[in-house]
Design an enzyme around this catalytic site. Structure first.
Site, mmCIF file in Angstrom:
data_model
loop_
_atom_site.group_PDB
_atom_site.id
_atom_site.type_symbol
_atom_site.label_atom_id
_atom_site.label_comp_id
_atom_site.label_asym_id
_atom_site.label_seq_id
_atom_site.Cartn_x
_atom_site.Cartn_y
_atom_site.Cartn_z
ATOM 1 N N SER A 196 -9.592 -0.053 7.014
ATOM 2 C CA SER A 196 -9.061 0.022 5.646
ATOM 3 C C SER A 196 -8.372 -1.218 5.129
ATOM 4 C CB SER A 196 -8.108 1.205 5.509
ATOM 5 O OG SER A 196 -8.856 2.390 5.491
ATOM 6 N N LYS B 298 0.855 -1.194 0.000
ATOM 7 C CA LYS B 298 0.000 0.000 0.000
ATOM 8 C C LYS B 298 0.891 1.245 0.000
ATOM 9 C CE LYS B 298 -3.874 2.056 2.610
ATOM 10 N NZ LYS B 298 -4.680 1.969 3.861
ATOM 11 N N SER C 211 -9.633 2.449 2.851
ATOM 12 C CA SER C 211 -8.748 3.134 1.933
ATOM 13 C C SER C 211 -7.860 2.211 1.118
ATOM 14 C CB SER C 211 -7.878 4.127 2.706
ATOM 15 O OG SER C 211 -7.015 3.434 3.600
HETATM 16 N N1 GLN Z 1 -12.681 4.398 6.072
HETATM 17 C C1 GLN Z 1 -12.171 4.882 7.325
HETATM 18 C C2 GLN Z 1 -11.885 6.343 7.226
HETATM 19 O O1 GLN Z 1 -12.172 6.888 6.247
HETATM 20 C C3 GLN Z 1 -10.950 4.093 7.724
HETATM 21 C C4 GLN Z 1 -9.712 4.549 7.087
HETATM 22 C C5 GLN Z 1 -8.549 3.681 7.400
HETATM 23 O O2 GLN Z 1 -8.687 2.649 8.060
HETATM 24 N N2 GLN Z 1 -7.373 4.111 6.983
HETATM 25 O O3 GLN Z 1 -11.373 6.951 8.114
#
Ligand code: GLN
Length: 500
Positions: A179, A80, A155
């Site tokens: 994410s 990532k 994400s």
């Molecule tokens: N979707 C969540 C957010 O927008 C989690 C993001 C993540 O885990 N990096 O904050």
């Protein structure tokens, strides 16, 4: 389809060790797959062709010379693009860091290099990991391999899509609120958020430091365990790193069983807001687990209903502080004001206006407000108290059950663009994953079948440092489901994944 790209990491490791295939062949097969499909998927922001092939060639040479190698030596991996890598660009999905080269490796990268795993490249993500659909990337969205018109989660949509589209057998993700697990759920792959502190965060670009955790993305539970054992363990460079490793994960994944295990169904993480198809697959999994000898109990975590609200105070607060360093002075983008005086404040303003996207700005503003004098106690302070209540809910639940279970996400993959203008609808995707981050407990998402042709994820949660339990329960359910389906879920993916 080339058998090398549909093999699990464990199967590739066996073939490599037996000399049936070379690391260069394995790596090249994945690079070919990336060339073939990534124009449509957009999982990768950077493909690391030369270095990956070089590492693979070195592994082959070392093996031929009789050197003893790590189990995963020669098994490729995607990273990532929130994790810093020497020699490959790191963007965090943001214009702010476009073209930036880290002068150092994250600890997890150092460990992947030590295991001699070829790195295929860097995967797409929502900018600075803020989002649930990968649509907030400054470099265009990633597409779900099950249906290219749909989101791959976020994400870490790039890592999940890369694994689900057979572009990589393994990937690294980061999970601050879901994410790793939510993208795994909506792409039919496996994703693990380890215990907070179980994997070093050194070199993971910080979003919300008290919630962030690096973890594995894969197609099988065993593969995730193999990868977590590579990247996990103490790191003096991360002050929150746990002193010792969190149990024998591979052994647990190889011996999946739920016989006699108490599995707690979290009352609050089902029902209203969850799609009917998701709940149907969840019930089926519960039946299978019961038939396999698990004791299913219902647990109540009444404060989980405040988790999302508290997260959207704590996470933006920490992010507003972590992202203050992107100022056009130290590194990354520098934009100059169009006219007027060239003061440092105005250069910072122009840089941050040009470099950050809408979602990142929204959260910086929210976090700065929540931390400001006069509001600190009302917002940030209250959210921290909620966090303690969530931890207590977990403690009470784990007094009744060995692991907890819920759907990973209330819904399957939605259409690209569908929730882009509705931040609250986007935030709700993580309603079932966020509690784990708030309490630091580990979680796994495994494929639980299809609803209207789209993958549904099943989540297990375990007490802090009991990651092995996740692998034991996860492997058991994976085995039961695959027996029912006659093979892995991804074997039936209609668009890009399909291997039948
Ligand atoms: N979707 C969540 C957010 O927008 C989690 C993001 C993540 O885990 N990096 O904050």
């Amino acid at each position: 389809m080339n058998e090398l790209i549909t093999s699990s990491a464990a199967a590739l490791a066996d073939k490599l060790a037996a000399g049936e295939v070379s690391a260069v062949e394995v790596t090249q097969a994945h690079l070919d797959r990336i060339s073939e499909v990534d124009g449509a998927v957009n999982a990768f922001l950077h493909v690391n062709t030369d270095e990956a092939l070089q590492v693979a060639a070195d592994v082959d040479k070392a093996r031929a010379a009789g050197e003893s190698l790590h189990t995963l030596a020669g098994v490729p991996i995607a990273i990532k693009d929130l994790i810093v890598t020497k020699g490959q660009p790191t963007t965090a999905g943001s214009k702010m860091l476009e073209g930036w080269m880290s002068p150092y490796d994250a600890t997890v990268i150092t460990r992947i290099r030590a295991a001699r795993m070829p790195m295929l490249g860097k995967t797409n993500l929502d900018e600075f990991a803020m989002g649930s659909s990968t649509e907030h990337s400054a470099f265009g969205p990633t597409h779900n391999p099950w249906d290219l018109d749909r989101i791959p989660g976020g994400s870490g949509g790039g890592s999940a899509a890369a694994v689900a589209a057979f572009e990589a057998p393994l990937a690294l993700g980061t999970d601050t609120g879901g994410s790793i697990r939510q993208p795994a759920a909506v792409t039919g792959s496996v994703g693990v958020k380890p215990t907070y502190g179980g994997v070093s965060r050194y070199g993971a670009i910080a979003m919300a430091s008290s919630l962030d955790q690096i973890g594995p993305v894969s197609r099988t539970v065993l593969d995730a365990a193999l990868l977590q054992e590579v990247i996990g363990g103490h790191d003096p460079r991360d002050s929150t790193s746990l002193p010792d490793p969190v149990g024998n994960l591979v052994e647990a994944a190889r011996n999946g069983t739920v016989a006699g295990m108490r599995i707690g169904v979290i009352k609050e993480l089902q029902g209203e807001g969850y799609e009917a198809g998701v709940l149907a697959r969840f019930q089926e999994s519960l039946e299978l687990l019961k038939d396999a000898g698990a004791e299913i109990v219902e647990v109540s975590c009444p404060n989980f209903k405040y988790a999302l609200g508290a997260y959207y105070l704590i996470m933006p607060s920490e992010a507003s502080s972590n992202l203050a360093k992107y100022d056009g002075v130290r590194y990354g983008l520098r934009a100059l004001p169009a006219d007027g005086p060239m003061t440092i404040e105005r250069v910072m303003g122009a840089t941050r206006a040009a470099g950050f996207g809408e979602e990142v700005k929204r959260r910086i503003i929210l976090g700065t407000y929540a931390l400001s004098a006069g509001y600190y106690d009302a917002y940030y302070g209250s959210a921290q108290k909620v966090r303690t209540l969530i931890q207590r809910d977990f403690n009470a639940a784990f007094a009744q059950a060995d692991v907890l279970i819920s759907p990973t996400s209330p819904n399957t993959a939605f259409k690209l663009g569908e929730k882009l203008d509705d931040p609250l609808a986007m935030y709700l995707n993580d309603v079932a994953t966020i509690p784990a981050n708030m309490a630091g407990v580990p979680g796994i998402s495994i494929p639980g079948g299809l609803a209207d042709g789209l993958p549904v994820g099943i989540q297990f949660l375990a007490p802090v440092r009991e990651d092995a339990r996740l692998y034991r329960a996860g492997a058991a359910l994976e085995g039961l489901l695959e027996q029912k389906w006659g093979g892995p879920l991804l074997a039936s993916a209609p668009v890009l994944g399909g291997v039948k």
